[in-house]
Design an enzyme around this catalytic site. Structure first.
Site, short mmCIF file in Angstrom:
data_model
loop_
_atom_site.label_atom_id
_atom_site.label_comp_id
_atom_site.label_asym_id
_atom_site.label_seq_id
_atom_site.Cartn_x
_atom_site.Cartn_y
_atom_site.Cartn_z
N ARG A 153 53.89 29.06 38.19
CA ARG A 153 53.11 28.11 37.41
C ARG A 153 53.32 28.32 35.91
NH1 ARG A 153 46.83 27.79 38.99
NH2 ARG A 153 46.57 29.43 37.48
N ARG A 165 31.77 32.61 40.60
CA ARG A 165 32.77 33.68 40.64
C ARG A 165 32.12 35.07 40.64
NH1 ARG A 165 37.39 30.62 38.33
NH2 ARG A 165 39.19 31.96 38.41
N ARG A 182 43.56 39.53 36.84
CA ARG A 182 42.75 38.46 37.42
C ARG A 182 42.56 38.68 38.92
NH1 ARG A 182 46.44 33.89 35.64
NH2 ARG A 182 45.13 32.47 36.84
N LYS A 184 43.17 25.95 44.63
CA LYS A 184 41.86 25.27 44.53
C LYS A 184 41.96 23.97 43.72
CE LYS A 184 39.76 28.79 42.51
NZ LYS A 184 40.79 29.83 42.40
N ARG A 217 49.47 27.90 30.14
CA ARG A 217 48.35 28.83 30.28
C ARG A 217 48.79 30.26 29.96
NH1 ARG A 217 44.66 27.77 35.51
NH2 ARG A 217 44.13 29.93 34.96
P1 ADP Z 1 42.39 30.52 38.28
O1 ADP Z 1 41.62 30.24 39.54
O2 ADP Z 1 43.87 30.32 38.43
O3 ADP Z 1 42.07 31.85 37.67
P2 ADP Z 1 40.62 28.88 36.64
O4 ADP Z 1 41.00 27.70 35.83
O5 ADP Z 1 39.64 28.67 37.74
O6 ADP Z 1 42.00 29.44 37.19
O7 ADP Z 1 40.03 30.02 35.68
C1 ADP Z 1 40.70 30.46 34.51
C2 ADP Z 1 39.84 31.46 33.74
O8 ADP Z 1 38.64 30.81 33.29
C3 ADP Z 1 39.35 32.68 34.51
O9 ADP Z 1 40.29 33.72 34.54
C4 ADP Z 1 38.10 33.04 33.68
O10 ADP Z 1 38.47 33.71 32.49
C5 ADP Z 1 37.52 31.71 33.28
N1 ADP Z 1 36.52 31.23 34.26
C6 ADP Z 1 36.63 30.11 35.02
N2 ADP Z 1 35.55 29.96 35.81
C7 ADP Z 1 34.72 31.01 35.54
C8 ADP Z 1 33.46 31.44 36.02
N3 ADP Z 1 32.82 30.75 36.96
N4 ADP Z 1 32.94 32.58 35.52
C9 ADP Z 1 33.56 33.28 34.59
N5 ADP Z 1 34.76 32.97 34.08
C10 ADP Z 1 35.35 31.82 34.54
#
Ligand code: ADP
Length: 191
Positions: free
Chosen positions: A128, A89, A146, A14, A134
């Site tokens: 990654r 999400r 996750r 994404k 991270r």
């Molecule tokens: P990835 O898609 O690889 O998990 P992101 O950067 O989108 O990476 O998200 C990393 C973390 O940030 C998630 O595992 C969660 O803890 C938090 N997070 C991101 N977006 C949301 C959201 N919309 N609602 C709740 N937690 C979120």
């Protein structure tokens, strides 16, 4: 306004594809993950709370994610369009996003979901871990957590947009350029 939700499990690509889409269609990028990591880096109260969830691979509470997005939408309501990456999400987040966008009369144009199978996601996320710092990419148990949360809590968001006729599934396997072309073909149908 062109408002795109880029959807998919962790590791689906994404973030990478968002960068391409923003450039081509001149959209404002909303990545809740990036916003939260910036809050953590700045050691704000929000960041300190978010880190407790993110490091374990859990979602931050809905109120936190929704609150962050609300302010940004209002600040960008005159943009050419918005791209949501990593939001919504949960179904609660999707409902709230719809309410916010509808009250501003700037509805979601399309939800594009990147389809990538489990083993490939694990391989990408593991890979990654070498290039990023991270915490949530470093441990296989956190990665699996996750992906499990994605399946249980995030995947149902698809039905919400399917019911509105806005859902498009894109094959997320291939080169970055190939996948980008597939995405553009769908976006071009709604502009
Ligand atoms: P990835 O898609 O690889 O998990 P992101 O950067 O989108 O990476 O998200 C990393 C973390 O940030 C998630 O595992 C969660 O803890 C938090 N997070 C991101 N977006 C949301 C959201 N919309 N609602 C709740 N937690 C979120």
């Amino acid at each position: 306004m062109l408002n795109v939700i880029l959807f998919g499990p962790p590791g689906a690509g994404k973030g990478t594809q968002s960068q391409n889409i923003i450039k081509k269609y001149e959209l404002v990028h909303f990545s809740t993950g990036d916003i939260l990591r910036a809050e953590i880096a700045a050691q704000t109260n929000l960041g300190i709370i978010a880190k407790l969830y993110m490091d374990k691979g859990e979602l931050v509470p809905d109120e936190v994610a929704i609150g962050m997005i609300k302010a940004k939408i209002l600040a960008n309501r005159n943009a050419k369009g918005l791209i949501f990456d990593g939001f919504p999400r949960t179904v609660t987040q999707a409902k709230e996003l719809d309410k916010m966008l509808e009250s501003e009369k700037i509805p979601v144009s399309i939800m594009i979901a990147l389809d990538v199978e489990h083993n490939e996601l694990v391989t990408r996320l593991n890979g990654r871990a070498f290039e990023s710092d991270r915490v949530d990419d470093k441990d296989i148990k956190i990665i699996e957590n996750r992906l499990e949360i994605y399946r249980k809590t995030t995947f149902p968001v698809i039905d919400f947009y399917k019911n509105q006729g806005k859902f498009k599934l894109i094959d997320g396997i291939g080169t970055i350029d190939t996948i980008f072309s597939r995405i553009c073909a769908e976006i071009d149908k709604v502009i």
